[in-house]
Design a protein around this motif. Structure first.
Motif, PDB file in Angstrom:
ATOM      1  N   ILE A  31     -86.222 -80.636 -11.118  1.00  0.00           N
ATOM      2  CA  ILE A  31     -85.274 -79.531 -11.323  1.00  0.00           C
ATOM      3  C   ILE A  31     -84.107 -79.964 -12.211  1.00  0.00           C
ATOM      4  N   GLY A  32     -83.510 -81.105 -11.899  1.00  0.00           N
ATOM      5  CA  GLY A  32     -82.396 -81.593 -12.713  1.00  0.00           C
ATOM      6  C   GLY A  32     -82.835 -81.922 -14.123  1.00  0.00           C
ATOM      7  N   GLY A  33     -84.082 -82.416 -14.254  1.00  0.00           N
ATOM      8  CA  GLY A  33     -84.603 -82.745 -15.579  1.00  0.00           C
ATOM      9  C   GLY A  33     -84.796 -81.510 -16.439  1.00  0.00           C
ATOM     10  N   VAL A  34     -85.362 -80.468 -15.854  1.00  0.00           N
ATOM     11  CA  VAL A  34     -85.566 -79.220 -16.606  1.00  0.00           C
ATOM     12  C   VAL A  34     -84.225 -78.622 -17.021  1.00  0.00           C
ATOM     13  N   LEU A  35     -83.281 -78.552 -16.080  1.00  0.00           N
ATOM     14  CA  LEU A  35     -81.950 -78.014 -16.399  1.00  0.00           C
ATOM     15  C   LEU A  35     -81.248 -78.864 -17.450  1.00  0.00           C
ATOM     16  N   PHE A  81     -75.719 -85.273 -16.740  1.00  0.00           N
ATOM     17  CA  PHE A  81     -75.952 -86.624 -17.240  1.00  0.00           C
ATOM     18  C   PHE A  81     -77.160 -86.647 -18.174  1.00  0.00           C
ATOM     19  N   TYR A  82     -78.239 -86.019 -17.738  1.00  0.00           N
ATOM     20  CA  TYR A  82     -79.453 -85.993 -18.554  1.00  0.00           C
ATOM     21  C   TYR A  82     -79.257 -85.137 -19.798  1.00  0.00           C
ATOM     22  N   ALA A  83     -78.491 -84.062 -19.664  1.00  0.00           N
ATOM     23  CA  ALA A  83     -78.228 -83.187 -20.817  1.00  0.00           C
ATOM     24  C   ALA A  83     -77.564 -83.969 -21.944  1.00  0.00           C
ATOM     25  N   ARG A  84     -76.602 -84.797 -21.592  1.00  0.00           N
ATOM     26  CA  ARG A  84     -75.908 -85.583 -22.616  1.00  0.00           C
ATOM     27  C   ARG A  84     -76.841 -86.623 -23.219  1.00  0.00           C
ATOM     28  N   GLN A  85     -77.709 -87.192 -22.395  1.00  0.00           N
ATOM     29  CA  GLN A  85     -78.676 -88.159 -22.918  1.00  0.00           C
ATOM     30  C   GLN A  85     -79.663 -87.486 -23.870  1.00  0.00           C
ATOM     31  N   CYS A  89     -91.040 -83.258 -30.426  1.00  0.00           N
ATOM     32  CA  CYS A  89     -92.113 -84.161 -30.858  1.00  0.00           C
ATOM     33  C   CYS A  89     -91.569 -85.431 -31.500  1.00  0.00           C
ATOM     34  N   GLU A  90     -90.625 -85.258 -32.411  1.00  0.00           N
ATOM     35  CA  GLU A  90     -90.052 -86.416 -33.105  1.00  0.00           C
ATOM     36  C   GLU A  90     -89.255 -87.307 -32.148  1.00  0.00           C
ATOM     37  N   GLY A  91     -88.608 -86.684 -31.181  1.00  0.00           N
ATOM     38  CA  GLY A  91     -87.756 -87.459 -30.269  1.00  0.00           C
ATOM     39  C   GLY A  91     -88.433 -87.867 -28.983  1.00  0.00           C
ATOM     40  N   LEU A  92     -89.766 -87.615 -28.848  1.00  0.00           N
ATOM     41  CA  LEU A  92     -90.463 -87.853 -27.586  1.00  0.00           C
ATOM     42  C   LEU A  92     -90.366 -89.283 -27.065  1.00  0.00           C
ATOM     43  N   PRO A  93     -90.616 -90.309 -27.872  1.00  0.00           N
ATOM     44  CA  PRO A  93     -90.518 -91.679 -27.334  1.00  0.00           C
ATOM     45  C   PRO A  93     -89.137 -91.982 -26.756  1.00  0.00           C
ATOM     46  N   SER A 102     -85.428 -90.498 -20.102  1.00  0.00           N
ATOM     47  CA  SER A 102     -85.845 -89.949 -18.815  1.00  0.00           C
ATOM     48  C   SER A 102     -85.998 -91.048 -17.774  1.00  0.00           C
ATOM     49  N   VAL A 103     -86.550 -92.183 -18.191  1.00  0.00           N
ATOM     50  CA  VAL A 103     -86.698 -93.321 -17.279  1.00  0.00           C
ATOM     51  C   VAL A 103     -85.325 -93.783 -16.798  1.00  0.00           C
ATOM     52  N   LEU A 104     -84.383 -93.891 -17.713  1.00  0.00           N
ATOM     53  CA  LEU A 104     -83.017 -94.275 -17.354  1.00  0.00           C
ATOM     54  C   LEU A 104     -82.429 -93.292 -16.351  1.00  0.00           C
ATOM     55  N   THR A 105     -82.688 -92.000 -16.559  1.00  0.00           N
ATOM     56  CA  THR A 105     -82.167 -90.981 -15.663  1.00  0.00           C
ATOM     57  C   THR A 105     -82.804 -91.066 -14.285  1.00  0.00           C
ATOM     58  N   ILE A 106     -84.114 -91.290 -14.224  1.00  0.00           N
ATOM     59  CA  ILE A 106     -84.794 -91.399 -12.933  1.00  0.00           C
ATOM     60  C   ILE A 106     -84.275 -92.601 -12.144  1.00  0.00           C
ATOM     61  N   ILE A 107     -84.059 -93.704 -12.838  1.00  0.00           N
ATOM     62  CA  ILE A 107     -83.513 -94.884 -12.173  1.00  0.00           C
ATOM     63  C   ILE A 107     -82.105 -94.586 -11.637  1.00  0.00           C
ATOM     64  N   SER A 108     -81.331 -93.850 -12.411  1.00  0.00           N
ATOM     65  CA  SER A 108     -80.010 -93.428 -11.952  1.00  0.00           C
ATOM     66  C   SER A 108     -80.113 -92.539 -10.716  1.00  0.00           C
TER      67      SER A 108
END
Length: 230
Positions: A39-43, A116-120, A153-157, A163-169
């Protein structure tokens, strides 16, 4: 083997299963991490994309919208999570009907994660080559196609790494939420390990959180390498 574990970690063996056991704590941590990530990731992704496209150089430049979103993200990011837990209590009660346990921790976790994720996401997508975006516009592609076919697509990697950084957070935030009754490994480490001086429980809960972090980091790095063709 059981006798050996009982000898060196008696409290862990006694509290491994059952109500408020370590196994339940693992499940609660995974539960909070999964739903907060989803949910937080989608938002956060929607907010991050909106910040990029409404910026003054964006494909849907809109100063008013950008300023509002930017201020909302900054305000939510500036609130310490422990305070956010308390501030969000009324909203949490309305939305999920409780302010304790893993379910009660979801609302503040999402509120803390999304900005946090939005800014990332914003910082990742602004690095997409302007030339590629201009080429897409010259070919007549609309905003939706540019967002999905160029930006994402260009920014996927880099998005995967972000996203990994966010999940760890998020895992760290679940442990913090556990300290105030949110459940999970953090709750067990504090309530049974720290407060009762059962250091083996604190140690095992910490190791389990570290294992979870390492697994997520390894999977994220593997996925990012697979999709990175640069």
């Amino acid at each position: 083997m059981i006798d050996f574990l009982t000898k060196i970690m008696p409290n862990v063996v006694d509290n491994w299963s059952g109500d408020n056991g370590i196994l339940l704590g693992i499940w609660q941590t995974l539960y909070m991490t999964f739903w907060t990530t989803l949910i937080g990731g989608v938002l956060g992704l929607i907010l991050g994309i909106a910040l990029v496209v409404t910026d003054q150089h964006g494909i849907l430049a809109n100063r008013v919208v950008y300023n509002i979103l930017d201020k909302v993200v900054n305000i939510l990011r500036s609130i310490p999570f422990v305070i956010l837990l308390a501030v969000a209590f009324p909203l949490t009660q309305i939305l999920v009907g409780t302010t304790i346990g893993p379910k009660g921790a979801l609302v503040p976790l999402i509120l803390g994660t999304a900005p946090f994720y939005a800014r990332q996401v914003q910082n990742t997508l602004v690095q997409v080559d302007d030339g590629v975006i201009e080429s897409a516009e010259a070919l007549g592609y609309g905003p939706w196609t540019i967002i999905t076919g160029v930006y994402l697509c260009e920014g996927l990697p880099d998005l995967i790494r972000t996203s990994v950084l966010t999940i760890i957070s998020i895992i760290g935030l679940t442990a913090m939420a556990g300290a105030v009754g949110g459940g999970g490994l953090g709750y067990i480490a504090i309530s049974k390990g720290y407060q009762r001086y059962q250091n083996d429980i604190t140690l095992v809960c910490t190791l389990l959180i570290l294992v979870l972090v390492f697994v997520i980091q390894a999977l994220g790095d593997l996925w990012a390498r697979k999709v990175d063709h640069r």
